[in-house]
Design a protein around this motif. Structure first.
Motif, mmCIF file in Angstrom:
data_model
loop_
_atom_site.group_PDB
_atom_site.id
_atom_site.type_symbol
_atom_site.label_atom_id
_atom_site.label_comp_id
_atom_site.label_asym_id
_atom_site.label_seq_id
_atom_site.Cartn_x
_atom_site.Cartn_y
_atom_site.Cartn_z
ATOM 1 N N ASP C 114 0.837 -1.203 0.000
ATOM 2 C CA ASP C 114 0.000 0.000 0.000
ATOM 3 C C ASP C 114 0.873 1.256 0.000
ATOM 4 O O ASP C 114 0.528 2.263 -0.600
ATOM 5 C CB ASP C 114 -0.909 0.025 1.244
ATOM 6 C CG ASP C 114 -2.075 -0.959 1.125
ATOM 7 O OD1 ASP C 114 -2.291 -1.493 0.012
ATOM 8 O OD2 ASP C 114 -2.757 -1.203 2.137
ATOM 9 N N ARG C 115 2.004 1.157 0.690
ATOM 10 C CA ARG C 115 2.862 2.342 0.823
ATOM 11 C C ARG C 115 3.925 2.423 -0.255
ATOM 12 O O ARG C 115 4.495 3.483 -0.492
ATOM 13 C CB ARG C 115 3.530 2.341 2.203
ATOM 14 C CG ARG C 115 2.543 2.660 3.298
ATOM 15 C CD ARG C 115 3.209 2.687 4.660
ATOM 16 N NE ARG C 115 2.219 3.037 5.682
ATOM 17 C CZ ARG C 115 2.439 2.942 6.977
ATOM 18 N NH1 ARG C 115 3.603 2.502 7.420
ATOM 19 N NH2 ARG C 115 1.504 3.278 7.839
ATOM 20 N N ASN C 116 4.250 1.307 -0.835
ATOM 21 C CA ASN C 116 5.339 1.266 -1.813
ATOM 22 C C ASN C 116 4.992 0.193 -2.834
ATOM 23 O O ASN C 116 5.291 -0.978 -2.637
ATOM 24 C CB ASN C 116 6.653 0.942 -1.077
ATOM 25 C CG ASN C 116 7.841 0.877 -2.028
ATOM 26 O OD1 ASN C 116 7.692 1.053 -3.246
ATOM 27 N ND2 ASN C 116 9.013 0.617 -1.471
ATOM 28 N N PRO C 117 4.350 0.585 -3.939
ATOM 29 C CA PRO C 117 3.812 -0.416 -4.871
ATOM 30 C C PRO C 117 4.884 -1.254 -5.559
ATOM 31 O O PRO C 117 4.579 -2.338 -6.043
ATOM 32 C CB PRO C 117 3.063 0.423 -5.915
ATOM 33 C CG PRO C 117 3.126 1.830 -5.461
ATOM 34 C CD PRO C 117 4.066 1.958 -4.326
ATOM 35 N N ASP C 118 6.109 -0.774 -5.577
ATOM 36 C CA ASP C 118 7.142 -1.510 -6.310
ATOM 37 C C ASP C 118 8.413 -1.626 -5.472
ATOM 38 O O ASP C 118 9.455 -1.081 -5.819
ATOM 39 C CB ASP C 118 7.421 -0.780 -7.635
ATOM 40 C CG ASP C 118 8.279 -1.629 -8.553
ATOM 41 O OD1 ASP C 118 8.351 -2.859 -8.339
ATOM 42 O OD2 ASP C 118 8.910 -1.048 -9.451
ATOM 43 N N PRO C 119 8.324 -2.350 -4.366
ATOM 44 C CA PRO C 119 9.472 -2.378 -3.461
ATOM 45 C C PRO C 119 10.609 -3.259 -3.971
ATOM 46 O O PRO C 119 10.368 -4.233 -4.687
ATOM 47 C CB PRO C 119 8.877 -2.976 -2.179
ATOM 48 C CG PRO C 119 7.737 -3.814 -2.642
ATOM 49 C CD PRO C 119 7.206 -3.182 -3.889
#
Lengths: 280, 781, 153
Positions: C114-119
């Motif tokens: 949710d906070r970082n779509p492409d970690p």
């Protein structure tokens, strides 16, 4: 496991909360330290006063060269705040090292500061930032420096009935470089040592050096000897080597006093080097 | 009857199939023991000793018993007539302390149960437990097994002042000759520290007494429901067929739930006395203090070899820290280490002396690998040390000493018969994966630049698929029932008790292929003694390697019957069975398994001498263990400034025979490696001189976390075992067994230019830093 | 004390002791037993739920603190028969073994994405720091988060 019984209040105003706390109530903020201690029955307050519903304690405001952070502001709010990231990046970086995602979502700056765990992360940064801690009681209000605030292990300048309401950090000059470097105690995630460095340079020389250290001893402190060495032109490693000078280092399963003191020097050098690289 | 369409079905064995277990796990709808809520259920909390050794002067339960909601408080006196917690290990001369459900006049370790409090809910029970007042006279405790053996040490059990539970000697070949003929002898003290198994679900149980039927139902988080049933019935004096034990969803075991614990019997006893369902759930703190620990070895090794590297003989003295009591298998665990001493090597002479030592600590017992990681760690470290002594490449030394492919079945100096192997294959594959020759060049280069880079390896063997019954305390066979329902759907009941290993999926794959039915049509049931025929359970990498063959043979029996019905329906004597269809060789006509099932249950007509129904049960007794093997290589860099170890690469090549589901096998290897690296780098149960557990919470006991783990490059060589028809050998423990010696090997290799030959686990930063300091400055900083 | 908490979209009102932990409220008052208890020091993460959209450890917060809040548990993640992409990815990548840590792992993985779509892999591992798994060695969990990231919600 299961805490002892207690009474619970969730006041909406600070005045109401302070009255309850003056009466012996235990303030509860994020609860990330207090609740596990209550579950292990290492803490057993008769009344818990939840500060989370006091709107006037949750904010991040820039004001006259400072950033004012309300006590119930969570670590996540600090690490992700655009204002703090841009104007006081050391604090945002430090917040990102605290605990884990879930702990940062609930844990608060006021709670962490008031708990004064000797291996908590924030105190190192607050020392380096020369932060001010705003304290209020039912009939008192005062502001103390971070250095005066952290007295001893789990001991602060707070008097009975008082709570931390705000933390004030400076808006950094654009040229300031900062860094927080931490060695995690691998089981708990707390700092074996954590060093926050803040450096300003002018004409190739270090003109300001602030170094805050946590985890090493009974309280987070400013490494005055290291700071002085840096501003008088001593090389970084040599300056870092005196970081634990005259400090009575903690000892536990993960690091003896001697190793901790050594690590403090290593991590101080890393933090100072990184901060220097970030000066512009 | 259909005309035949004999298209070979796509095989399921060998495919990476996602698991049947998972839908309930990923949606939070699985039922673990603490999820059970029964009408009228009460909650039990155990009061435990805060001391490592003490005499109980008095226990005052008055305040607790008077609290509202408290239904019962029991102390040692109340259970003095009940049977003891059983020890299943039988060794000559083994001293077995009376292990009562609650402490009698003394406590022997921190966490020792002293009283049990039962209340209407867990909050009240906890409050009441806090109100139980116990007056102790604290005695001197001893936690270190070597100190416990020293003259004048405090006696854990007063009647045995030497703290010795047993001694055990085994030798093979001619050890005197081996050492007499040796050009070189290397010696090393090697420890394998106490570990805390730490499944994410702690122990727990719910007991329900049905007074009218005189029957007991116990839901318990266990790996061995049938064994728990037998032992519990014996202890409580109940008819075994009136005790139902259910292992619901079990949140990990790793050996620590291969036991019958005091709390399971105590909870049952209270349920019987009170006539209410009783739940007991262990807290994490209790889990650290009172569930069995693993390892706890101090070993003294000597290896004799020729100049050319040929290993002639291995001597070892093993000091096993047993803790204060015996749990089910504790004393037997180090004897498994002894069996494994020769490793993968040809050395024909060995000699081992084990002493089992009482300490004021929680008992040790089986933890992932159970005896074999200790031995493999020892022998692999010794091979490295020998290589260093002889200035040989450690891979070359291993290749030289491996049992050769043509020597299988290979009788070892310890009396085992290794089934099959190609021991060089996984090592060569691992070396190719890391490009070993190139890597050694990089290392030489790194060393020139002052970097401490190390390449470590282990080539491990295992004893798996426990096992032939004569070699196991409670029978080593396994059972399976296969039922084809009237609709043609297939129900498998296995005697193993999976708790994460995925047999609902892998056994469906085996059934689909060997019975020729759709994978989706198979349902695998397990863990409930009221449903499943007697079985042994899941441990020792045995579920697929012993339970799988039992299933295979049950299917074969069933196929005989299917063919009888098929022949009757096809009116032919010459039918074959494949892909879920019986086919007449002459006419080519066929009937499906669904049609056959219908006919078998409708039973309008029956083949001669054949009863209705389609069910087969098979109890399979293996003729031997299996002996999986493999090679791990770890590349690491050590930071001399902090003692930190940075794992650069981790390669795990395992040979567990045929793979039923490579996805599941990878998962087993990864998890195993994590536990092996956990031991090598982080985990340790530390008791202080007062026998207080210092690392008694997740705050202090370092479990591997996601950010600490390297990416594991796993691969396989495949040497099927002839021991069973599936050619599978077991893989549950491989990763753990291979990892710890590989990790130590890598770090020792990194520090070898400083003259380091061995490091004991865990290789904490401070230990490494001090070692480097002592070698570089000569100081003992 | 009376608390009203909306859990998985349904509002519940109960009278509870102040000391009742949210995890016990969910498990014992609402019979939502998907969130698990693996420790008492908020270090294992098996009890992770979403509180007002943020992943929290429900063993370290009292139910009374959640009065008026929105809580999502593992049971509330799927839409009917349609699994959440993180659940689906845990299934496909064999992210669960014994399953005890899985609900917490799924909930925190959702927060990570949710906070970082492409970690990155390192960001995923950092995000999983507060959750213990004893079975998987984390590799298939990391792969599951990576796979879920590729399937945009």
């Amino acid at each position: 496991m299961i805490p002892q019984q207690f009474e619970y209040s969730a006041p909406k105003s600070l005045a109401e909360a302070l009255a309850l706390i003056a009466d012996g109530g235990k303030p509860l903020s994020g609860g990330m330290s207090l609740i596990p201690m209550m579950k292990l029955r290492l803490a057993a307050p008769d009344r818990v006063v939840d500060l989370a519903r006091i709107a006037e304690l949750s904010y991040i405001r820039e004001q006259a060269g400072s950033i004012h952070i309300g006590a119930t502001t969570t670590h996540h709010e600090v690490e992700s705040s655009a204002v703090i990231r841009a104007k006081c990046p050391l604090l945002a970086e430090t917040a990102s090292f605290i605990g884990d995602v879930q702990v940062r979502n609930l844990g608060t700056i006021g709670g962490s500061v008031a708990h004064a765990d000797p291996s908590a992360d924030y105190p190192a940064a607050l020392q380096a930032l020369e932060a001010k801690i705003v304290i209020k009681g039912a009939a008192s209000e005062r502001t103390v420096s971070a250095d005066d605030f952290f007295v001893d292990t789990f001991t602060t300048a707070l008097e009975p009935g008082e709570i931390v309401t705000e933390v004030i950090v400076p808006v950094e000059a654009a040229s300031t470089g900062t860094s927080y470097q931490k060695l995690l105690q691998p089981a708990s995630g707390f700092a074996i040592v954590g060093v926050a460095a803040r450096i300003q340079k002018s004409g190739g020389k270090i003109t300001l050096a602030r170094v805050g250290v946590t985890g090493l001893s009974n309280r987070a402190f400013r490494a005055a000897a290291t700071e002085q060495a840096l501003t008088s032109g001593t090389a970084v490693q040599a300056a870092a080597d005196v970081v634990a000078q005259a400090i009575d280092a903690n000892s536990d399963l993960y690091a003896s006093a001697e190793f901790r003191a050594h690590l403090a020097a290593v991590y101080a050098a890393r933090a100072i080097d990184a901060a220097i690289r970030r000066t512009s | 009857m259909a005309t035949p369409s004999i298209t070979k079905l796509e095989p399921f064995i060998g495919k990476r199939i996602r698991r049947k277990e998972d839908p309930r796990l990923i949606t939070g709808t699985a039922t673990y023991v603490d999820d059970l809520q029964l009408p009228g259920m009460h909650f039990a909390v155990v009061v435990r000793s805060p001391h490592g050794a003490a005499r109980i002067k008095s226990v005052d339960i008055a305040a607790a018993a008077a609290m509202k909601g408290v239904a019962m408080v029991l102390t040692g006196r109340d259970v003095a007539d009940l049977a003891c917690v059983p020890c299943g290990a039988s060794l000559p001369g083994l001293r077995v302390p009376e292990h009562r459900l609650l402490a009698q006049d003394r406590v022997y370790y921190v966490g020792h149960p002293v009283a049990v409090v039962v209340a209407t809910d867990r909050y009240i029970a906890k409050d009441a437990a806090e109100a139980v007042e116990v007056d102790y006279e604290v005695l001197q405790a001893v936690a270190d097994p070597e100190k416990a053996l020293a003259p004048g040490a405090p006696a854990v059990h007063p009647q045995w002042p030497d703290n010795t539970a047993f001694t055990f000697h085994q030798e093979g070949g001619d050890i005197e000759k081996a050492f007499a003929e040796a050009d070189v002898v290397v010696k090393q003290r090697i420890t394998s520290q106490r570990l805390i198994p730490s499944p994410l679900e702690t122990r727990g149980c719910v007991a329900q007494w049905h007074a009218a039927e005189k029957s007991l139902t116990l839901h318990t988080s266990t790996q061995v429901p049938h064994l728990v049933r037998s032992l519990l019935a014996q202890m409580l004096g109940l008819d075994e067929n009136r005790v139902r034990v259910v292992a619901p969803e079990v949140g990990g075991g790793f050996g620590c739930k291969l036991n019958l614990y005091a709390e399971e019997a105590l909870t049952s006893h209270v349920a019987m006395k009170l006539g209410k369902p009783i739940k007991w759930i262990e807290s994490r703190r209790e889990n650290f203090l009172t569930t069995i620990h693993g390892r706890g070895h101090v070993d003294y090794y000597e290896v004799a070899a020729k100049k050319d590297g040929t290993i002639l003989g291995i001597k070892v003295k093993i000091i096993q820290d047993l803790g204060s009591y015996h749990q089910l298998l504790g004393p037997a665990i180090p004897t498994l280490s002894v069996l494994m001493i020769p490793g993968l090597y040809r050395a024909k002479s060995m000699c081992a002396d084990v002493v089992g030592v009482f300490t004021n600590c929680v008992p040790t017992d089986a933890y992932r690998g159970a005896g074999r990681p200790e031995a493999t760690h020892g022998i692999e470290r010794m091979v490295d040390i020998l290589a260093a002594e002889l200035k040989m490449d450690p891979a070359e030394l291993r290749l030289k000493n491996f049992v050769r492919n043509e020597e299988f079945p290979f009788p070892t100096a310890t009396g085992l018969i290794y089934d099959t192997g190609d021991y060089a294959a996984p090592l060569r594959k691992a070396m190719e994966t890391v490009n070993y020759t190139e890597l050694r060049k990089q290392q030489a280069d790194a060393r020139k630049h002052g970097k401490l880079m190390g390449i470590g390896m282990s080539t491990y063997g295992e004893i798996c698929a426990f096992g032939p019954s004569p070699a196991t305390p409670a029978g080593g066979w396994e059972s399976a029932t296969v039922k084809i329902e009237p609709s043609g759907k297939v129900t498998v009941m296995t005697g193993v008790s999976p708790h994460g290993q995925g047999e609902e999926t892998t056994f469906s794959q085996i059934t689909a292929d060997h019975l020729g039915v759709p994978f989706e049509d198979v349902l695998v049931q397990h863990g409930d003694t009221a449903i499943v025929q007697y079985g042994i359970g899941t441990f020792g990498s045995r579920a697929t390697a012993v339970g799988g063959p039992a299933l295979y043979y049950a299917i074969q029996e069933l196929i005989i019957k299917i063919k009888k019905f098929g022949a009757m329906l096809l009116e032919s004597d010459d039918v074959s069975y494949a892909n879920g269809q019986c086919t007449c060789a002459k006419t080519g006509k066929s009937v499906s398994i669904k049609e056959i099932a219908g006919a078998a249950y409708r039973a309008m007509k029956l083949p001669a001498n054949t009863e209705p129904g389609l069910v087969a049960t098979y109890f399979w007794e293996p003729t031997n263990f299996t002996f999986p093997f493999g090679a791990h290589i770890m590349v690491a860099e050590v930071d001399p400034g902090t003692g930190a170890i940075d794992i650069k690469r981790y390669v795990a090549i395992d040979d567990c025979g045929n793979l039923i589901n490579p996805l599941v096998v990878d998962g087993q290897v990864h998890g195993g490696v994590a536990q092996g690296l956990g031991q090598a780098l982080w985990e340790q149960a530390v008791y202080d001189d007062n026998a207080q557990l210092v690392s008694g919470e997740f705050m202090d006991y370092t479990m591997p976390r996601a950010h600490m783990m390297p990416w594991i490059e796993s691969g396989h060589t495949i040497t099927p075992t002839p021991v069973n028809p599936l050619g599978v050998k077991g893989v549950g423990e491989a990763g753990t067994i291979g990892a710890s010696p590989a990790a130590v090997s890598a770090v020792v290799d990194a520090l070898s230019p400083l003259g380091v030959r061995h490091i004991d686990m865990p290789m904490t930063p401070e230990k490494i830093w001090r070692l480097i300091l002592s070698k570089t400055t000569g100081s003992n900083a | 004390m009376t608390v009203t908490i909306t859990v998985n979209g349904t509002q519940h009102t109960h009278s509870v002791e102040p000391r009742l932990l949210l995890i016990h409220y969910l498990r014992e008052h609402l019979s939502l037993t998907g969130s698990h208890i693996g420790c008492e020091t908020s270090l294992c993460g098996a009890c992770t739920v979403e509180l007002n959209g943020k992943a929290v450890k429900s063993c370290s917060i009292f139910a009374v603190q959640c009065n008026g809040a929105q809580v999502t548990t593992i049971e509330g993640l799927a839409t009917g028969d349609r699994l959440h992409r993180v659940q689906e990815a845990f299934w496909n990548e064999h992210g669960a073994q014994c399953g005890f840590c899985t609900p917490g792992m799924v909930m925190v993985s959702k927060q990570i994405l949710d906070r970082n779509p492409d970690p990155t892999e390192a960001e995923i591992r950092h995000g999983l720091e507060g959750n213990l798994c004893r079975c998987t060695g984390y590799q298939h969990i990391v792969k599951a988060v990576q796979a879920a990231a590729r399937v945009r919600a």
